[in-house]
Write an enzyme that holds these catalytic residues in place. Sequence first.
Site, short mmCIF file in Angstrom:
data_model
loop_
_atom_site.label_atom_id
_atom_site.label_comp_id
_atom_site.label_asym_id
_atom_site.label_seq_id
_atom_site.Cartn_x
_atom_site.Cartn_y
_atom_site.Cartn_z
N HIS A 51 3.41 104.18 -9.71
CA HIS A 51 3.48 104.07 -8.26
C HIS A 51 2.29 104.73 -7.56
O HIS A 51 2.09 104.51 -6.36
CB HIS A 51 4.79 104.67 -7.73
CG HIS A 51 6.01 103.90 -8.16
ND1 HIS A 51 6.19 102.57 -7.84
CD2 HIS A 51 7.09 104.26 -8.89
CE1 HIS A 51 7.34 102.14 -8.35
NE2 HIS A 51 7.90 103.14 -9.00
N GLU A 155 16.59 104.47 -16.48
CA GLU A 155 16.78 104.37 -15.04
C GLU A 155 17.50 103.08 -14.62
O GLU A 155 17.42 102.67 -13.46
CB GLU A 155 15.43 104.47 -14.32
CG GLU A 155 14.34 103.60 -14.93
CD GLU A 155 12.95 103.91 -14.38
OE1 GLU A 155 12.85 104.56 -13.32
OE2 GLU A 155 11.96 103.50 -15.02
#
Length: 270
Positions: A51, A155
């Site tokens: 990110h 996740e």
Amino acid sequence: MSTSTSEAFAEKLKKRKTDGMISAWIGIPDPLLANFFAQEPFDAVVIDLQHGMWDIASAATAIGQVRLAGKPAVARIPVGDFASASRLLDAGASGIIAPMINSASDAEQFVKATKYLPLGERSWGPALALNYNGFSPDAYLKSANQLTVTIAMVETRAALEAIDEILAVDGIDGIFIGPSDLSIALSDGAALAPNSAEIDRVMAQALERCQHHGKFICAFGSDGVRAGQLLKLGFHFVIAGGDSAQLRAGARAAITTARETAAGGSTKQA
């Protein structure tokens, strides 16, 4: 030969000989920023290519800045970008975090790129890693699988269901819980709640599975308080917030302190 930064880092994590490491997390693509954070009392610095806005060249330079400051550098790769994983290890990273590892098959592909034979199929070319670790090529080849760590991110629902299979893959050294994505997954997209009771319950279960398999566990904490809670729970490696949040919090604190000081009375000389 003295113990290298990578060796010490890997041994602490793999043998779980730590009361808990706290790492910086850098998404802003500036190697000098990584250097500043490496000078603080963090145990490691993570360079976030998923990110964050890093490319390979700037990430390699940042790894060098962190290593020259005497700290281990860990890189988080973009989803499925296992080719970059091996290049970042060549650049001197002490470990790789791979997001969205949802199955044993994903984990095996990750290991292929990050471990040399017989565990994986990592290609030879660790020029910068040799510089930072001080090993001869032969010594590095023999020790690289031990002195680097491969960390699979858990996740998603699929990853939780496959957690035992992921942990059982030879060459996966530990897992990293991504609480934000996990909260989105568990709520079917209804909520971003990384600090919720449900996430705490899942984290405790994941910790138990890691203990069962003899592997370490990591997680992202949104701030120092959350990181401390995770360490108290028994996590081995945690994040105490990202760089942008820490910079903004520091800026706000300085401005608030200046305003409050000014409001408390004049300090001008007559």
